[in-house]
Design a protein around this motif. Structure first.
Motif, PDB file in Angstrom:
ATOM      1  N   UNK A   1       0.971  -1.151  -0.049  1.00 49.94           N
ATOM      2  CA  UNK A   1       0.110   0.093  -0.091  1.00 49.94           C
ATOM      3  C   UNK A   1       0.868   1.260  -0.031  1.00 49.94           C
ATOM      4  N   UNK A   2       1.997   1.346   0.851  1.00 52.40           N
ATOM      5  CA  UNK A   2       2.825   2.326   0.939  1.00 52.40           C
ATOM      6  C   UNK A   2       3.581   2.494  -0.587  1.00 52.40           C
ATOM      7  N   UNK A   3       3.742   1.442  -1.256  1.00 48.33           N
ATOM      8  CA  UNK A   3       4.724   1.561  -2.543  1.00 48.33           C
ATOM      9  C   UNK A   3       3.496   2.071  -3.357  1.00 48.33           C
ATOM     10  N   UNK A   4       2.460   1.545  -3.580  1.00 50.41           N
ATOM     11  CA  UNK A   4       1.371   1.998  -4.509  1.00 50.41           C
ATOM     12  C   UNK A   4       0.870   3.368  -4.108  1.00 50.41           C
ATOM     13  N   UNK A   5       0.862   3.943  -2.857  1.00 54.63           N
ATOM     14  CA  UNK A   5       0.401   5.030  -2.512  1.00 54.63           C
ATOM     15  C   UNK A   5       1.387   6.352  -3.066  1.00 54.63           C
ATOM     16  N   UNK A   6       2.816   5.833  -2.862  1.00 49.63           N
ATOM     17  CA  UNK A   6       3.889   6.411  -3.307  1.00 49.63           C
ATOM     18  C   UNK A   6       3.950   6.791  -4.743  1.00 49.63           C
TER      19      UNK A   6
ATOM     20  N   UNK B   1       3.126  10.193  -6.903  1.00 46.75           N
ATOM     21  CA  UNK B   1       3.914  10.952  -8.078  1.00 46.75           C
ATOM     22  C   UNK B   1       3.024  10.857  -9.291  1.00 46.75           C
ATOM     23  N   UNK B   2       2.035   9.906  -9.669  1.00 44.72           N
ATOM     24  CA  UNK B   2       1.192  10.122 -10.845  1.00 44.72           C
ATOM     25  C   UNK B   2       0.436  11.279 -10.850  1.00 44.72           C
ATOM     26  N   UNK B   3      -0.062  11.532  -9.561  1.00 47.20           N
ATOM     27  CA  UNK B   3      -0.942  12.883  -9.532  1.00 47.20           C
ATOM     28  C   UNK B   3      -0.120  14.152  -9.725  1.00 47.20           C
ATOM     29  N   UNK B   4       1.169  14.222  -9.217  1.00 49.09           N
ATOM     30  CA  UNK B   4       1.918  15.404  -9.524  1.00 49.09           C
ATOM     31  C   UNK B   4       2.172  15.437 -11.053  1.00 49.09           C
ATOM     32  N   UNK B   5       2.500  14.167 -11.649  1.00 49.20           N
ATOM     33  CA  UNK B   5       2.793  14.419 -13.022  1.00 49.20           C
ATOM     34  C   UNK B   5       1.597  14.865 -13.866  1.00 49.20           C
TER      35      UNK B   5
ATOM     36  N   UNK C   1      -0.865  16.594 -12.603  1.00 52.27           N
ATOM     37  CA  UNK C   1      -1.147  18.231 -12.447  1.00 52.27           C
ATOM     38  C   UNK C   1      -0.225  19.018 -13.442  1.00 52.27           C
ATOM     39  N   UNK C   2       1.048  18.489 -13.480  1.00 50.09           N
ATOM     40  CA  UNK C   2       2.052  19.090 -14.535  1.00 50.09           C
ATOM     41  C   UNK C   2       1.599  19.279 -15.954  1.00 50.09           C
ATOM     42  N   UNK C   3       0.979  17.941 -16.264  1.00 49.94           N
ATOM     43  CA  UNK C   3       0.383  17.710 -17.704  1.00 49.94           C
ATOM     44  C   UNK C   3      -0.918  18.396 -17.974  1.00 49.94           C
ATOM     45  N   UNK C   4      -1.766  18.660 -16.816  1.00 52.29           N
ATOM     46  CA  UNK C   4      -2.858  19.509 -17.042  1.00 52.29           C
ATOM     47  C   UNK C   4      -2.614  21.004 -17.103  1.00 52.29           C
ATOM     48  N   UNK C   5      -1.607  21.374 -16.608  1.00 49.14           N
ATOM     49  CA  UNK C   5      -0.988  22.647 -16.773  1.00 49.14           C
ATOM     50  C   UNK C   5      -0.611  22.811 -18.255  1.00 49.14           C
ATOM     51  N   UNK C   6       0.312  21.934 -18.543  1.00 46.28           N
ATOM     52  CA  UNK C   6       0.832  22.035 -20.006  1.00 46.28           C
ATOM     53  C   UNK C   6      -0.207  21.787 -21.109  1.00 46.28           C
ATOM     54  N   UNK C   7      -1.082  21.019 -20.664  1.00 42.25           N
ATOM     55  CA  UNK C   7      -2.628  20.976 -21.740  1.00 42.25           C
ATOM     56  C   UNK C   7      -2.953  22.227 -21.918  1.00 42.25           C
ATOM     57  N   UNK C   8      -3.371  22.917 -20.752  1.00 44.15           N
ATOM     58  CA  UNK C   8      -3.997  24.479 -20.603  1.00 44.15           C
ATOM     59  C   UNK C   8      -3.138  25.130 -21.592  1.00 44.15           C
TER      60      UNK C   8
END
Length: 118
Positions: free
Chosen positions: A71-76, A80-84, A86-93
């Protein structure tokens, strides 16, 4: 003295030996099961003679601990995926805005071109 005695058909790498040693007496050998030719479980299933008694060396496997580690591994990885994302959403905008302004500019230039051709 022979607890968890196993024979393997392949030579184990130093990394595998280290992993088993670090896991201690209660290490789950499941990932090495394909190369085990004599398994501890098979030894336990054999008939016994003399004064043999079973002794609990390890508590039953704590699946909860393994689940918590997974769970800790998958949560980590999820974080990371959520951060990426968010960056992709900003880039998409940003790219969407650039696309929209380019389309508007293209429409304007086409209109101007059409007026100059007439």
């Amino acid at each position: 003295q022979i607890y968890q005695f196993n024979l393997y058909s392949d030579v184990l790498s130093s990394t595998a030996v280290e992993k088993i040693a670090d896991g201690g007496l209660c290490f789950d050998l499941g990932e090495f099961s394909a190369t085990r030719i004599l398994r501890w479980e098979d030894i336990l299933d054999r008939p016994r003679s003399g004064s043999v008694r079973d002794v609990m060396v390890c508590e039953p496997r704590n699946e909860s601990r393994k689940s918590q580690e997974k769970l800790a591994d998958v949560t980590g990885r999820l974080n990371e995926t959520e951060v990426q994302l968010g960056k992709m959403e900003e880039k998409l905008k940003e790219v969407t805005g650039l696309l929209n302004s380019t389309q508007e500019e293209l429409g304007t230039v086409r209109g101007e071109l059409g007026r100059t051709e007439n």
